[in-house]
Design an enzyme around this catalytic site. Structure first.
Site, PDB file in Angstrom:
ATOM      1  N   TYR A 189       0.830  -1.251   0.094  1.00  0.00           N
ATOM      2  CA  TYR A 189      -0.001  -0.058   0.171  1.00  0.00           C
ATOM      3  C   TYR A 189       0.985   1.257   0.014  1.00  0.00           C
ATOM      4  O   TYR A 189       2.078   1.255   0.079  1.00  0.00           O
ATOM      5  CB  TYR A 189      -0.771  -0.038   1.303  1.00  0.00           C
ATOM      6  CG  TYR A 189      -2.012   0.886   1.265  1.00  0.00           C
ATOM      7  CD1 TYR A 189      -2.881   0.913   0.239  1.00  0.00           C
ATOM      8  CD2 TYR A 189      -2.090   1.903   2.222  1.00  0.00           C
ATOM      9  CE1 TYR A 189      -4.080   1.751   0.010  1.00  0.00           C
ATOM     10  CE2 TYR A 189      -3.327   2.941   2.166  1.00  0.00           C
ATOM     11  CZ  TYR A 189      -4.186   2.749   1.059  1.00  0.00           C
ATOM     12  OH  TYR A 189      -5.369   3.850   1.150  1.00  0.00           O
ATOM     13  N   ARG A 216      -6.678   2.209   3.481  1.00  0.00           N
ATOM     14  CA  ARG A 216      -7.607   1.076   3.351  1.00  0.00           C
ATOM     15  C   ARG A 216      -6.780  -0.062   3.545  1.00  0.00           C
ATOM     16  O   ARG A 216      -7.365  -1.259   3.724  1.00  0.00           O
ATOM     17  CB  ARG A 216      -8.149   0.989   2.002  1.00  0.00           C
ATOM     18  CG  ARG A 216      -9.036   2.186   1.819  1.00  0.00           C
ATOM     19  CD  ARG A 216     -10.031   2.051   0.585  1.00  0.00           C
ATOM     20  NE  ARG A 216     -10.794   0.915   0.593  1.00  0.00           N
ATOM     21  CZ  ARG A 216     -12.212   1.268   1.223  1.00  0.00           C
ATOM     22  NH1 ARG A 216     -12.480   2.126   1.599  1.00  0.00           N
ATOM     23  NH2 ARG A 216     -13.014   0.121   1.345  1.00  0.00           N
ATOM     24  N   TRP A 271     -25.590  -1.127  15.779  1.00  0.00           N
ATOM     25  CA  TRP A 271     -25.252  -2.128  16.702  1.00  0.00           C
ATOM     26  C   TRP A 271     -25.029  -1.653  17.851  1.00  0.00           C
ATOM     27  O   TRP A 271     -23.948  -1.067  18.379  1.00  0.00           O
ATOM     28  CB  TRP A 271     -23.918  -2.982  16.218  1.00  0.00           C
ATOM     29  CG  TRP A 271     -23.661  -4.106  17.147  1.00  0.00           C
ATOM     30  CD1 TRP A 271     -24.409  -5.071  17.535  1.00  0.00           C
ATOM     31  CD2 TRP A 271     -22.315  -4.473  17.490  1.00  0.00           C
ATOM     32  NE1 TRP A 271     -23.634  -5.898  18.334  1.00  0.00           N
ATOM     33  CE2 TRP A 271     -22.302  -5.570  18.320  1.00  0.00           C
ATOM     34  CE3 TRP A 271     -21.198  -3.894  17.210  1.00  0.00           C
ATOM     35  CZ2 TRP A 271     -21.315  -6.212  18.812  1.00  0.00           C
ATOM     36  CZ3 TRP A 271     -20.169  -4.603  18.000  1.00  0.00           C
ATOM     37  CH2 TRP A 271     -20.098  -5.611  18.868  1.00  0.00           C
TER      38      TRP A 271
END
Length: 222
Positions: free
Chosen positions: A64, A70, A160
């Site tokens: 990366y 990411r 959640w």
């Protein structure tokens, strides 16, 4: 007369062929169930034993830019699991010449024993399964995936609510921390109305392996 004596007499030059009923040939354990019997006079060999060999550890290489971005969710999973990997970071100036060699021309990629996996969340799901963080049951895995996908859509509400403070950690928790770190660097008050999300972020960063990674990772703007 024993079986060995009968063998000696039958091999002698007297021409006598003496048979014995004293005892029949008893097969060795290695012969049982084979379906054939060896000559009782033939040399006896023991069973052949081969030492078992275990599988070797995979070789990981994460590629990366020199950013959290990411790829950071995969770095969190490597840090938490203790798996060794090569954290290969490329500079923006080198990207034009490297891009044609990368599948679909996008980073990050994860190489596992030379096999290239692209898409950051596919990589993270693989590492989560390998690290035991994907979820204990298929339903729990699906819930973790749903949470990750919701975060990836940049929705501000996290569907959640934790009722149990000792709930088992999954990679969805890691992904929330990775994304929220970037979002909060741009807008520090983004999650002020969601104390549970901030508390979740603090719990993730308090995990010893994650805390150690945050301390030693290269500093970057994103």
């Amino acid at each position: 007369m024993g079986g060995e004596e009968a063998c000696r007499r039958s091999r002698g030059g007297s021409g006598l062929h003496i048979k014995t009923r004293a005892r029949a040939h008893q097969p060795f354990p290695s012969e049982v169930g084979v379906g054939t019997q060896r000559d009782s006079c033939a040399p006896r060999k023991g069973p052949r034993i081969t030492a078992p060999t275990g599988p070797s550890m995979p070789q990981y290489k994460l590629t990366y830019f020199n950013l959290r971005g990411r790829a950071e969710i995969s770095r969190y999973l490597f840090a938490y699991s203790g798996k060794e990997y090569e954290d290969h970071r490329i500079e923006a100036a080198d990207w034009p010449k490297i891009k044609p060699t990368i599948p679909f021309g996008k980073l990050p990629i994860l190489e596992v024993d030379g096999v290239i996996i692209h898409q950051s969340l596919a990589m993270a799901r693989y590492l989560a399964r390998e690290s035991g963080l994907a979820g204990r049951t298929p339903v729990e895995q699906a819930l973790a995936d749903a949470i990750v996908d919701t975060i990836d859509d940049f929705m501000t509400l996290f569907p959640w609510a934790e009722k149990n403070q000792d709930v088992r950690v999954t990679w969805a928790d890691f992904y929330w921390d990775v994304c929220s770190t970037t979002l909060l660097s741009c807008k520090p008050d983004l999650a002020d109305k969601y104390p549970r999300l901030l508390a979740l972020r603090e719990r993730v960063q308090a995990l010893p392996a994650i805390a150690a990674w945050i301390q030693k990772r290269p500093k970057s703007v994103m």
